[in-house]
Design an enzyme around this catalytic site. Structure first.
Site, mmCIF file in Angstrom:
data_model
loop_
_atom_site.group_PDB
_atom_site.id
_atom_site.type_symbol
_atom_site.label_atom_id
_atom_site.label_comp_id
_atom_site.label_asym_id
_atom_site.label_seq_id
_atom_site.Cartn_x
_atom_site.Cartn_y
_atom_site.Cartn_z
ATOM 1 C CD GLU A 185 -3.043 1.235 2.260
ATOM 2 O OE1 GLU A 185 -2.456 0.471 3.374
ATOM 3 O OE2 GLU A 185 -4.010 1.797 1.986
ATOM 4 C CB ALA A 192 -0.603 -3.007 11.922
ATOM 5 C CD GLU A 230 -3.894 -2.818 10.674
ATOM 6 O OE1 GLU A 230 -4.369 -2.873 9.486
ATOM 7 O OE2 GLU A 230 -3.485 -1.837 11.079
HETATM 8 ZN ZN LIG Z 1 -5.766 1.096 8.811
#
Ligand SMILES: [Zn+2]
Length: 880
Positions: free
Chosen positions: A155, A290, A325
């Site tokens: 990402e 994370a 997450e």
């Molecule tokens: Zn996030």
């Protein structure tokens, strides 16, 4: 994703970015980024994508891969690009025919003549270096045992640093993977492997095709990781960490939070978890906190490994991150934004749902209190800054995808979702979310789709709400106005105001509460829920009640609004903050006092006096963290403004003494004791305080209950070096002999760089600025954050002009990942001269990237705030 929190985490975007209109046939710009226009054009032509990815991993710095991409093409009238970053391409085959590779280090262009309408197949064989910057397929060699670990991070758009693909979120695809890796490695991907077979001395791992995913949610991690397993829940769970840090992992907590979270989300969403198994990996050198890779979530070791038993705060941080997450597994992974302008909804929703799950499915019932004093305050502060931005903003290119990774995107968005839930009601909100997930599962969606689902469930048009909250920046101020006669409230209204620059008034539902003093307690007298809009809204429910000592217009924190206490209430808050039983209200009153300091209304020295007197009495663990956080912030301002030396020295000693007394007083309560100890290490600056730290390190000073484990040892070594305590430099080498770990190496760099030594600063500034450095980025970042601590003002000033002058060139040469950290090097030293210097830079350097420019303007504003606080001081004679 959870970002890496540092000073610049409060940054905000500078206004709306212009989108450029490109002619449809304009060729794609030759760089590593992808524009929204190019992505949209490609998505118009390409569909039904399936990848078969082969990787050969040896542990060496490079790896080999073959990417086979099958897809439907709507027309073959124009060439088509396939993303692949900095690889050595061995061959390109299109529909069975070898073609010459038209490759520019960023993407491969397939000629129109080689393509056909309908199904196509492209195969790219290549080799590539592993990355060392935390993106793509990162590789790390463990200094303890020489073992090699790899993991992927994509990402926003770094999958093309690992294989050839269409690297954009709206071209979802299936991923089938084959990996050849050393025999002692374990390989983890979206699905569990279907076979592991011998391949010479190596092993071949086969993974069946995944369900459709956006590329940035696919992942592959490989190395000799230690594995823990737990199959006691509905979905099999595994946890992975490097062998050399395995003793620091507390798997019981991980599995408990994970299992309870999966049950909670399955029930809440009414759509079961889709990725079949739940793997979580602790990985080194991670750029962020994370990342929500579908079924294979990565966590930065730095945030979640501790060398002594975790404190409650650390455990709560873990639970909150696991839940964040996990929420993404539905919101982000199952239903995905079409383009990066929708990233905020992913992050807002995960922040909101993650906090809800932490509060409702774990032992941390006060998670919303932690959200109030943490993320939400960052959102208020960013939203009041000149460089704030609407929640929803255009993102012209993947270069800008992370420009908005800030408190607006995470916490203001989460706060507006919380407000929307109060406005619509819990069940209506839940139903709207369920319908949205069901309707758009395995697809991409836009903001209107989400708002449409909620509006439909509520039976109301949410367009006006969307306009006010998501497309307009800024936070409104709310204040109560009332009068009393004969000891009773005779009229009461709630007033809403906005700034001239951002004049939008909003609709919102809040609770207004009145309080009376009873002895040293502050007791709730009355409360009323109010949906207000416009400038003034009457609250007749409160009329006739006893004339209050304090009115709080956002009781229980339903709303997103800046609260301005009336004069009487502010005085009551200052006098009685410790006498409030409700921790959330107590937290809000502390916040009002701290806001008073930051706005120049309450002299910093008065705040410090109140906080030093009350903090040791604080019995709520979360709130203690926030009050001593404010005290540390106060110390930061004192050091930055160079307050009158006698006052600064005296106050510094008082902080040292208060901290140390609390460490000793809490010997029976390890959580409180460690919270106070980290405060103490963070503020210790007087000679006796540093001597005590040195004593703790060599064992000559001991405190009952306090364990000085390796983490604490390094924080002491760092503090002593920061003040060049006699003999401290030799302590670094000695400590490295005790701790040869990766974390230890990073700590040694930090302790070296933080020393107040002109030669050290010069040498490390040059290393940090060197774009060709061989240091891994994780080390560069440690150095950046250690170079100029607040009290080393003259060392900071010595290179300030040079750092500003070289900023445009470095900004041009480096990418956004580097610049987000490097922005810390922009000098802001809390003086009129420093503000002037930043103004001159802002006027001169009009060509900076959006993120860097925003950093510059935000630091300029913070500098102004520091000067304002300095001028409002009533003790001593500050210099600014
Ligand atoms: Zn996030």
């Amino acid at each position: 994703m959870i970002p890496f929190a540092r000073r610049l985490a409060v940054l905000a975007v500078s206004g709306v970015l212009a989108t450029h209109a490109f002619a449809a046939e304009a060729p794609r710009a030759v760089n590593t980024y992808l524009t929204e226009q190019d992505a949209a054009a490609r998505a118009n032509r390409v569909s039904n994508v399936a990848y078969i990815l082969d990787f050969t991993l040896t542990g060496k710095p490079d790896f080999a891969g073959t990417s086979r991409i099958d897809f439907d093409l709507a027309d073959n009238s124009a060439p088509l690009t396939i993303d692949l970053d900095k690889a050595t391409v061995a061959s390109v085959t299109v529909n069975g025919q070898a073609v010459a590779a038209n490759y520019n280090q960023f993407f491969i262009t397939i000629a129109a003549a080689d393509l056909r309408k309908g199904r196509n197949s492209v195969v790219v064989a290549y080799t590539r270096l592993h990355s060392t910057n935390g993106e793509g397929l990162h590789r790390m060699v463990d200094p303890v045992d020489g073992k090699v670990y790899t993991y992927s991070h994509f990402e926003p758009a770094a999958a093309h640093q690992m294989f050839a693909l269409f690297d954009q979120p709206d071209l979802k695809a299936t991923f089938q993977v084959n990996v050849t890796a050393p025999a002692d490695w374990v390989v983890v991907s979206t699905k569990r492997e279907s076979a592991v077979t011998a391949a010479g001395a190596d092993k071949k791992w086969t993974f069946p095709a995944s369900k459709v995913l956006s590329p940035y949610n696919f992942s592959l991690h490989a190395g000799p990781y230690k594995v823990w397993e737990d199959n006691s829940g509905k979905y099999p769970m595994r946890l992975f960490a490097r062998q050399s840090v395995a003793s620091q992992v507390e798997p019981a907590d991980w599995f408990k939070f994970t299992k309870d979270g999966l049950t909670f989300f399955d029930n809440y969403f009414g759509v079961p978890y889709q990725w079949e198994k739940y793997d979580q990996l602790l990985v080194p050198d991670f750029l962020y906190g994370a990342m929500e890779n579908a079924g294979a979530v990565t966590f930065g070791e730095r945030g979640f490994l501790h060398q002594s038993k975790s404190t409650q705060a650390q455990r709560e941080g873990l639970a909150g991150t696991i839940m964040h997450e996990m929420a993404h597994q539905w919101f982000g992974d199952l239903v995905t934004m079409k383009w990066w302008n929708g990233l905020w909804l992913n992050e807002s929703f995960a922040s909101f749902m993650g906090t809800m799950a932490t509060a409702e499915a774990t032992e941390f019932k006060h998670a919303w209190l932690a959200f109030y004093s943490g993320g939400k305050q960052g959102a208020y502060s960013t939203d009041q800054s000149l460089s704030t931005h609407p929640i929803e903003v255009p993102v012209p290119s993947t270069a800008n995808a992370f420009d908005n990774i800030d408190a607006i995107t995470y916490s203001k968005g989460a706060s507006t979702l919380m407000q929307l839930r109060h406005l619509l009601g819990d069940e209506v909100f839940r139903k709207g979310v369920h319908n949205y997930l069901e309707k758009y599962a395995f697809k991409n969606a836009r903001l209107d789709d989400f708002i449409g689902s909620l509006g439909e469930a509520a039976g109301r048009d949410l367009k006006p709400w969307t306009q006010q909250w998501l497309y307009q920046a800024g936070v409104n101020t709310i204040a109560a106005t009332y009068s009393c006669s004969g000891g009773k409230i005779s009229n009461f209204s709630l007033r809403q105001s906005a700034t001239a620059r951002l004049p939008t008034l909003r609709e919102q539902r809040v609770q207004v509460a009145t309080f009376k003093r009873e002895g040293d307690k502050l007791v709730l007298a009355n409360k009323a829920a109010v949906t207000y809009k416009g400038a003034s809204t009457g609250v007749p429910e409160l009329v006739g009640g006893a004339c209050p000592d304090l009115v709080y217009p956002n009781y229980q924190d339903w709303g997103f609004a800046k609260v301005r206490l009336d004069k009487k209430s502010f005085a009551t808050a200052q006098a009685s903050v410790a006498g409030v039983d409700d921790p959330l209200l107590r937290s809000m009153l502390w916040q009002s006092l701290w806001d008073g300091v930051r706005d120049g209304q309450l002299p910093l020295n008065e705040f410090i006096k109140t906080a030093l007197a009350n903090a040791p009495l604080e019995k709520d663990y979360t709130l203690l963290g926030s009050v001593i956080g404010m005290l540390s912030g106060a110390k930061h301002y004192l050091d930055a403004m160079q307050a009158a030396p006698a006052y600064a020295a005296d106050t510094g000693r008082q902080m040292d003494d208060t901290g140390w007394r609390a460490v000793e007083a809490n010997s029976g309560n390890s959580n409180f004791q460690r919270r106070w100890f980290s405060f103490y290490v963070g503020v210790a600056s007087s000679k006796p305080a540093l001597e005590r730290l040195a004593g703790l390190l060599d064992g000559s000073v001991k405190v009952v209950g306090l364990e000085i484990a390796q983490d604490q040892r390094w924080s002491i070594v760092n503090r002593l070096n920061r003040f060049a305590y006699p003999g401290s430099e030799a302590l670094i080498a000695a400590e490295q002999l005790r701790d040869k770990s990766d974390a230890g190496q990073a700590q040694a760099i930090a302790a070296q760089v933080v020393r107040p030594d002109a030669t050290v600063k010069r040498e490390w500034l040059a290393k940090v600025q060197d774009q060709k450095t061989t240091l891994p980025f994780s080390r560069v970042r440690v150095a950046i954050y250690s170079l100029y601590p607040v009290e080393q003002k003259s060392l900071n000033e010595a290179s300030a002009a040079e750092r500003l002058a070289s900023l445009p060139a470095i900004d041009k040469a480096a990418g956004p990942v580097f610049m987000r950290s490097y922005a810390e090097m922009i000098p802001a030293t809390c003086s009129a001269a420093s503000i002037k210097r930043l103004d001159a830079a802002a006027a001169k350097y009009t060509d900076l990237s959006a993120g860097t420019r925003r950093a510059l303007l935000t630091l300029r504003e913070e500098d102004q705030r520091c000067v304002t606080i300095s001028r409002a001081m009533t003790a001593g004679a500050p210099k600014a």
